[in-house]
Scaffold this motif. Sequence first.
Motif, PDB file in Angstrom:
ATOM      1  N   GLU A   1      37.999 -19.854 -12.394  1.00 28.29           N
ATOM      2  CA  GLU A   1      37.082 -19.760 -11.256  1.00 28.29           C
ATOM      3  C   GLU A   1      37.297 -18.466 -10.476  1.00 28.29           C
ATOM      4  O   GLU A   1      36.373 -17.940  -9.856  1.00 28.29           O
ATOM      5  CB  GLU A   1      37.285 -20.959 -10.324  1.00 28.29           C
ATOM      6  CG  GLU A   1      36.897 -22.298 -10.928  1.00 28.29           C
ATOM      7  CD  GLU A   1      37.136 -23.446  -9.957  1.00 28.29           C
ATOM      8  OE1 GLU A   1      37.640 -23.176  -8.838  1.00 28.29           O
ATOM      9  OE2 GLU A   1      36.830 -24.598 -10.300  1.00 28.29           O
TER      10      GLU A   1
ATOM     11  N   HIS B   1      27.711 -15.490  -7.658  1.00 21.78           N
ATOM     12  CA  HIS B   1      27.000 -16.751  -7.441  1.00 21.78           C
ATOM     13  C   HIS B   1      26.100 -17.076  -8.628  1.00 21.78           C
ATOM     14  O   HIS B   1      26.061 -18.225  -9.100  1.00 21.78           O
ATOM     15  CB  HIS B   1      26.164 -16.655  -6.159  1.00 21.78           C
ATOM     16  CG  HIS B   1      25.229 -17.800  -5.953  1.00 21.78           C
ATOM     17  ND1 HIS B   1      25.665 -19.060  -5.579  1.00 21.78           N
ATOM     18  CD2 HIS B   1      23.876 -17.886  -6.093  1.00 21.78           C
ATOM     19  CE1 HIS B   1      24.611 -19.866  -5.491  1.00 21.78           C
ATOM     20  NE2 HIS B   1      23.523 -19.174  -5.801  1.00 21.78           N
TER      21      HIS B   1
ATOM     22  N   PHE C   1      30.735 -24.510   3.353  1.00 21.06           N
ATOM     23  CA  PHE C   1      31.782 -24.624   2.335  1.00 21.06           C
ATOM     24  C   PHE C   1      32.117 -23.259   1.735  1.00 21.06           C
ATOM     25  O   PHE C   1      31.255 -22.416   1.556  1.00 21.06           O
ATOM     26  CB  PHE C   1      31.325 -25.566   1.206  1.00 21.06           C
ATOM     27  CG  PHE C   1      32.215 -25.541  -0.004  1.00 21.06           C
ATOM     28  CD1 PHE C   1      33.413 -26.258  -0.023  1.00 21.06           C
ATOM     29  CD2 PHE C   1      31.879 -24.770  -1.114  1.00 21.06           C
ATOM     30  CE1 PHE C   1      34.247 -26.215  -1.136  1.00 21.06           C
ATOM     31  CE2 PHE C   1      32.706 -24.722  -2.232  1.00 21.06           C
ATOM     32  CZ  PHE C   1      33.892 -25.455  -2.239  1.00 21.06           C
ATOM     33  N   TYR C   2      33.394 -23.054   1.431  1.00 23.70           N
ATOM     34  CA  TYR C   2      33.823 -21.896   0.650  1.00 23.70           C
ATOM     35  C   TYR C   2      35.021 -22.309  -0.208  1.00 23.70           C
ATOM     36  O   TYR C   2      35.734 -23.270   0.104  1.00 23.70           O
ATOM     37  CB  TYR C   2      34.201 -20.709   1.546  1.00 23.70           C
ATOM     38  CG  TYR C   2      35.262 -20.994   2.583  1.00 23.70           C
ATOM     39  CD1 TYR C   2      36.622 -20.857   2.285  1.00 23.70           C
ATOM     40  CD2 TYR C   2      34.909 -21.391   3.875  1.00 23.70           C
ATOM     41  CE1 TYR C   2      37.592 -21.114   3.242  1.00 23.70           C
ATOM     42  CE2 TYR C   2      35.872 -21.645   4.829  1.00 23.70           C
ATOM     43  CZ  TYR C   2      37.216 -21.513   4.512  1.00 23.70           C
ATOM     44  OH  TYR C   2      38.178 -21.778   5.457  1.00 23.70           O
ATOM     45  N   GLU C   3      35.227 -21.612  -1.313  1.00 21.80           N
ATOM     46  CA  GLU C   3      36.281 -21.958  -2.261  1.00 21.80           C
ATOM     47  C   GLU C   3      37.670 -21.785  -1.646  1.00 21.80           C
ATOM     48  O   GLU C   3      37.902 -20.869  -0.844  1.00 21.80           O
ATOM     49  CB  GLU C   3      36.181 -21.082  -3.516  1.00 21.80           C
ATOM     50  CG  GLU C   3      35.022 -21.438  -4.429  1.00 21.80           C
ATOM     51  CD  GLU C   3      33.683 -20.930  -3.949  1.00 21.80           C
ATOM     52  OE1 GLU C   3      32.666 -21.207  -4.616  1.00 21.80           O
ATOM     53  OE2 GLU C   3      33.639 -20.271  -2.886  1.00 21.80           O
TER      54      GLU C   3
ATOM     55  N   GLY D   1      31.548 -18.479  -0.003  1.00 16.73           N
ATOM     56  CA  GLY D   1      32.349 -17.490  -0.708  1.00 16.73           C
ATOM     57  C   GLY D   1      31.697 -16.116  -0.686  1.00 16.73           C
ATOM     58  O   GLY D   1      32.375 -15.095  -0.525  1.00 16.73           O
TER      59      GLY D   1
ATOM     60  N   GLY E   1      28.233 -19.791 -10.025  1.00 19.53           N
ATOM     61  CA  GLY E   1      27.984 -20.783  -8.980  1.00 19.53           C
ATOM     62  C   GLY E   1      28.854 -20.583  -7.755  1.00 19.53           C
ATOM     63  O   GLY E   1      29.056 -21.517  -6.965  1.00 19.53           O
ATOM     64  N   PHE E   2      29.372 -19.390  -7.575  1.00 20.73           N
ATOM     65  CA  PHE E   2      30.156 -19.028  -6.390  1.00 20.73           C
ATOM     66  C   PHE E   2      29.384 -19.447  -5.145  1.00 20.73           C
ATOM     67  O   PHE E   2      28.190 -19.173  -5.011  1.00 20.73           O
ATOM     68  CB  PHE E   2      30.384 -17.524  -6.410  1.00 20.73           C
ATOM     69  CG  PHE E   2      31.445 -17.007  -5.481  1.00 20.73           C
ATOM     70  CD1 PHE E   2      32.676 -17.624  -5.366  1.00 20.73           C
ATOM     71  CD2 PHE E   2      31.212 -15.858  -4.730  1.00 20.73           C
ATOM     72  CE1 PHE E   2      33.657 -17.115  -4.525  1.00 20.73           C
ATOM     73  CE2 PHE E   2      32.178 -15.335  -3.893  1.00 20.73           C
ATOM     74  CZ  PHE E   2      33.411 -15.970  -3.787  1.00 20.73           C
ATOM     75  N   SER E   3      30.060 -20.110  -4.212  1.00 21.06           N
ATOM     76  CA  SER E   3      29.373 -20.720  -3.071  1.00 21.06           C
ATOM     77  C   SER E   3      28.818 -19.691  -2.098  1.00 21.06           C
ATOM     78  O   SER E   3      29.241 -18.524  -2.076  1.00 21.06           O
ATOM     79  CB  SER E   3      30.338 -21.636  -2.321  1.00 21.06           C
ATOM     80  OG  SER E   3      31.328 -20.881  -1.651  1.00 21.06           O
ATOM     81  N   ALA E   4      27.885 -20.139  -1.259  1.00 22.49           N
ATOM     82  CA  ALA E   4      27.322 -19.269  -0.219  1.00 22.49           C
ATOM     83  C   ALA E   4      28.419 -18.829   0.754  1.00 22.49           C
ATOM     84  O   ALA E   4      28.454 -17.666   1.180  1.00 22.49           O
ATOM     85  CB  ALA E   4      26.210 -20.000   0.530  1.00 22.49           C
TER      86      ALA E   4
END
Length: 357
Positions: A69, A288, A131-133, A297, A292-295
């Motif tokens: 990831e 992303h 949300f973020y990783e 992130g 699929g890296f989060s918004a």
Amino acid sequence: MDIVVTVLSSLAEQLQKPTLAFLIAGMVLAAMGSKFEVPEPVYKFIVILLLLKVGMGAGIAVRDANFLELFVPALGAAFVGITIVLLGSRTLARRKGISEVDALATVGLFGAVSASTLAAGMAILDDAGMFYEGFIGALYPFMDIAALVTAIVMARMSAARRAAGSVTVNAGGTMTAGGGSGMGGPGKGVIEEGLLKNILVDTLRSPAISALLAGLALGLLSDPKSVYGSFYEPLFRGLLSILMLIMGMEAWARVSEMRKVAHAYILYGVTAPLIHGMIGFGAGLIAHELTGFSAGGVVLLAVMAASSSDISGPPTMRGALPDANPSAYVGTSTGIGTPVAILSIPLFIALAETFIG
């Protein structure tokens, strides 16, 4: 009017924080003619401890992250750090009257990451419920080290080329002094290739970068958390404040060099965080789409790109580029760049909501 008040209040807040406050205190001591002095061996010991701590913290964060990831965002972070330095070498470093080594030290700090700005971005996202990783902190060393090493190598390459500018390669393969061979002259590619290799090796072996990489390896390959938490972490802020005091005294001794070109650094400090943040945002959008890296992130990658180093960068530049003027690179990055980067966080959140949802 409100934005002006916000910028001024943010700048006043930065002036009260240890990094900039101790830098200013050192400048005041020097201006008063103080005989205050930290012995060189003590200074070197402080720098080594600081960089070992930064490297270990980064290594621990990377080790605890999921590698698959992490890979694409980490690659993007390194790319952004290098791009920022290359962009600065074509803009700030080309301004008339600006020392190239000062400019490259400055853009190196702007390519590196501010831990405090990253923490501010995380806190704002937490408050917004975005949300973020969890591995975001592990992206720090990829952008940080890539930018710092690139800036140092470019500065040393430039200095070496100037020093060797009078070397000419003759038809018989011998070298004589007194004028270059011109563009595309015989042996130029060989000289450049050997020059780059030697400087890159020398940079990686330098005390500052060696300590940073050693700490990174220790954090990745061993389990230094006990000594990290009991020794390095408690000492860190205090040692950093002493380093800033030393750099402040050096800055005052060389402040006359800045008077004619201060406007260029102010302009760069105001505009660079926004431009760099957009580069980071673009890299985050690519991650992303691919993984699929989060918004959240994407926002934090932009925040890292917009920020400028206030921890690992100054001691690294002081150790690797002693000829660079601290009043240029620390004053521009911490005094101007940091407030602008923090104020830009809502902009990146709005962009993420618009493009990602």
